[in-house]
Design a protein around this motif. Structure first.
Motif, PDB file in Angstrom:
ATOM      1  N   LEU A   1      -0.907   2.698  -0.581  1.00 35.50           N
ATOM      2  CA  LEU A   1       0.020   3.455   0.255  1.00 35.50           C
ATOM      3  C   LEU A   1       0.471   4.683  -0.511  1.00 35.50           C
TER       4      LEU A   1
ATOM      5  N   ALA B   1      -1.922   7.536  15.037  1.00 41.15           N
ATOM      6  CA  ALA B   1      -1.004   6.772  15.880  1.00 41.15           C
ATOM      7  C   ALA B   1      -1.005   7.275  17.319  1.00 41.15           C
TER       8      ALA B   1
ATOM      9  N   ILE C   1      -4.982   5.639   7.496  1.00 40.66           N
ATOM     10  CA  ILE C   1      -3.954   5.500   8.532  1.00 40.66           C
ATOM     11  C   ILE C   1      -2.939   6.606   8.287  1.00 40.66           C
TER      12      ILE C   1
ATOM     13  N   ILE D   1       1.669   6.447   8.776  1.00 40.12           N
ATOM     14  CA  ILE D   1       1.708   5.054   9.205  1.00 40.12           C
ATOM     15  C   ILE D   1       3.051   4.663   9.788  1.00 40.12           C
ATOM     16  N   GLU D   2       4.119   5.349   9.374  1.00 43.73           N
ATOM     17  CA  GLU D   2       5.445   4.984   9.873  1.00 43.73           C
ATOM     18  C   GLU D   2       5.601   5.259  11.365  1.00 43.73           C
TER      19      GLU D   2
ATOM     20  N   GLN E   1       2.690  -4.076  14.801  1.00 46.81           N
ATOM     21  CA  GLN E   1       2.981  -4.131  13.376  1.00 46.81           C
ATOM     22  C   GLN E   1       2.529  -5.460  12.779  1.00 46.81           C
TER      23      GLN E   1
ATOM     24  N   ALA F   1      -3.062   4.437   3.413  1.00 42.31           N
ATOM     25  CA  ALA F   1      -1.991   4.733   4.360  1.00 42.31           C
ATOM     26  C   ALA F   1      -1.118   5.845   3.792  1.00 42.31           C
TER      27      ALA F   1
ATOM     28  N   ALA G   1       2.474   8.184   4.304  1.00 44.17           N
ATOM     29  CA  ALA G   1       3.786   8.137   4.958  1.00 44.17           C
ATOM     30  C   ALA G   1       4.649   9.281   4.460  1.00 44.17           C
TER      31      ALA G   1
END
Length: 503
Positions: A274, A303, A335, A338-339, A361, A379, A381
């Protein structure tokens, strides 16, 4: 899930009185072979139904016998199933489109209630199977994995045999080329694999090593058309990243997880990482650079493409995206932000979306924890405070890195990369002055300053000078100023929990 494990799961589901089994797939031939194999293991008959043919007995060697009278309509076939006293598997193709009729939906529910008391099951297939809430109570969804390497190899052999029968087509592939071709079709359906191989051969009546790249291009187009993932072939990735020394060192060690030495020690490939931190500082670029360094295809999950207004479609989109990533493994799955898709939601939001955010989730968390395919997840964020704590704990990701504003050596590397990328010689500029003038800026802001300076130099019909660059840098309000409070808060959290990407 392999085809063998899917077969075992289907046999167990039918044997344990599950009356309604849903397989979402466009590959009816593979679904038919699966259903036929399950019926043989269970020693029960398999019947097929379609709106065009009605219900008929399915045979190993033919497309079945004569249709049973009165079963050509959806209502007719369900009434026939209710009247039957013979156990079996009843494969209804594209049937969910008829469930908008209340009578059909009710009859199918009554069939399910009857089959729960005996060893029969209805098998529904289609590319997008939608059930009523009442029928979902009886249903179990069985994913049909993408074709295995053995299935794809058989499909390619069949395509090559067919091409060999055409006198004008030359097949010039050695064993190494065939292996590359097999790698190129991974992640496609059997029909897509056959079509891609035949297509490139018929373009110039020759199938050779250089056609593999064309197959990869066609695969990228099919994946893009699906609309869930963006696909970057390994050979097309030319992204570089400045700085990030600790991340690069970690990746060198993690890459050993794909080696024979690691397998000999029963070590699984790395799961992923991440990247959290300041916006515009290279998180997305790092995902692309990782795929390039490892020579793996890059898949981007956005997303915005994932969420759908229709009930159940978002979960299906996620399942399809993850299944495709596993089918293309080894691969890097990026991703992005991701949040936005999997972050914590307030109780009000969760109530408004019917618990969708929580379900999506949970599905991702389970997959991250249990996945066995070599899909390395990156990922990114920007708003780390929106991420649920369970997403950041060990086991989901191998490591969590913090991406801060670039320091002086990193800003120098960023200037060098973007100048070279645009045919400029970094040695022709006073990089020390540029690094000093860009203090507090993100990598994205530095890139934009280089681009804007080049546009200015083109407009003035002059070569790019330091004066052009310094003018653009001076007119930029850096993130260190415009978002000072957010950055300080993020740094405070990162100091306790995250590993910095740089020295």
């Amino acid at each position: 899930m392999t085809l063998a494990s899917t077969l075992h799961e289907l046999v167990v589901l039918v044997g344990s009185y599950h009356p309604l089994i849903v397989i979402e797939t466009s590959e009816e031939d593979r679904a038919r072979r699966l259903a036929m194999a399950a019926s043989h293991r269970l020693a029960i008959s398999l019947f097929e139904w379609s709106i065009s043919r009605g219900l008929h007995f399915a045979s190993d060697h033919t497309r079945g016998g004569n249709p049973i009278a009165t079963t050509q309509t959806p209502e007719g076939v369900l009434q026939h199933l209710l009247a039957m006293d013979r156990d079996g598997m009843f494969w209804l193709k594209d049937f969910s489109t008829h469930l908008e009729t209340p009578l059909v939906a009710r009859l199918l529910r009554e069939v399910c209630q009857a089959f729960e008391q005996r060893g029969s099951a209805v098998l529904l297939t289609g590319t997008n199977v939608t059930l009523t809430p009442e029928l979902e109570h009886h249903a179990v969804h069985l994913p049909l994995a993408l074709p295995t390497e053995r299935e794809l190899e058989s499909a390619i052999d069949g395509a090559l045999d067919s091409l060999a029968e055409r006198p004008k087509v030359e097949v010039a592939l050695d064993p190494k080329d065939r292996a590359a071709l097999l790698e190129a079709v991974r992640g496609l359906t059997l029909n897509q694999a056959r079509q891609a191989v035949t297509y490139v051969a018929l373009q110039d009546n020759k199938l050779a090593a250089d056609d593999v790249a064309t197959v990869v291009d066609r695969k990228a187009r099919w994946i893009q058309d699906d609309g869930i993932l963006e696909y970057y072939p390994a050979g097309d990735n030319a992204f570089e990243i400045g700085g990030f020394e600790r991340l690069k060192e970690w990746l060198e060690r993690a890459r050993e997880g794909y080696s024979e030495r690691a397998r000999a020690l029963n070590l699984a490939p790395p799961k992923g990482l991440l990247l959290a931190g300041v916006q515009g500082c290279g998180k997305s670029l790092a995902a692309k650079a990782i795929a390039r360094a490892w020579q793996q295809p890059l898949l981007k999950l956005d997303a915005g493409r994932l969420y759908d207004k229709y009930i159940g479609e978002t979960e299906k989109n996620l399942r399809r995206a993850l299944q495709l990533a596993e089918g293309l493994a080894p691969a890097v799955l990026w991703i992005d932000e991701i949040e936005k898709a999997f972050g914590s939601s307030s109780s009000g939001d969760d109530a408004n979306d019917g618990g969708l955010s929580r379900r999506v989730q949970g599905h991702l968390l389970t997959w991250l924890q249990e996945k066995s395919a070599p899909v390395f997840v990156v990922a990114t964020a920007n708003d780390v405070f929106a991420l649920p704590p369970e997403l950041m704990r060990r086991g989901r990701f191998d490591e969590v890195f913090f991406v801060d504003l670039p320091k002086s050596p990193e800003r120098r590397s960023i200037f060098e990369i973007h100048l070279r990328l645009r045919e400029q010689d970094p040695q022709g500029h006073q990089l020390d002055d540029l690094v000093l003038a860009s203090d507090g800026m993100s990598g994205a802001e530095i890139e934009q300053a280089v681009i804007a300076a080049l546009y200015r130099s083109l407009h003035e019909r002059q070569p790019l000078t330091d004066a052009h660059l310094l003018r653009e840098l001076d007119g930029t309000v850096p993130l260190a100023v415009s978002r000072r409070e957010d950055i300080d808060r993020l740094r405070s959290l990162a100091a306790e929990r995250f590993v910095p990407v740089g020295r």
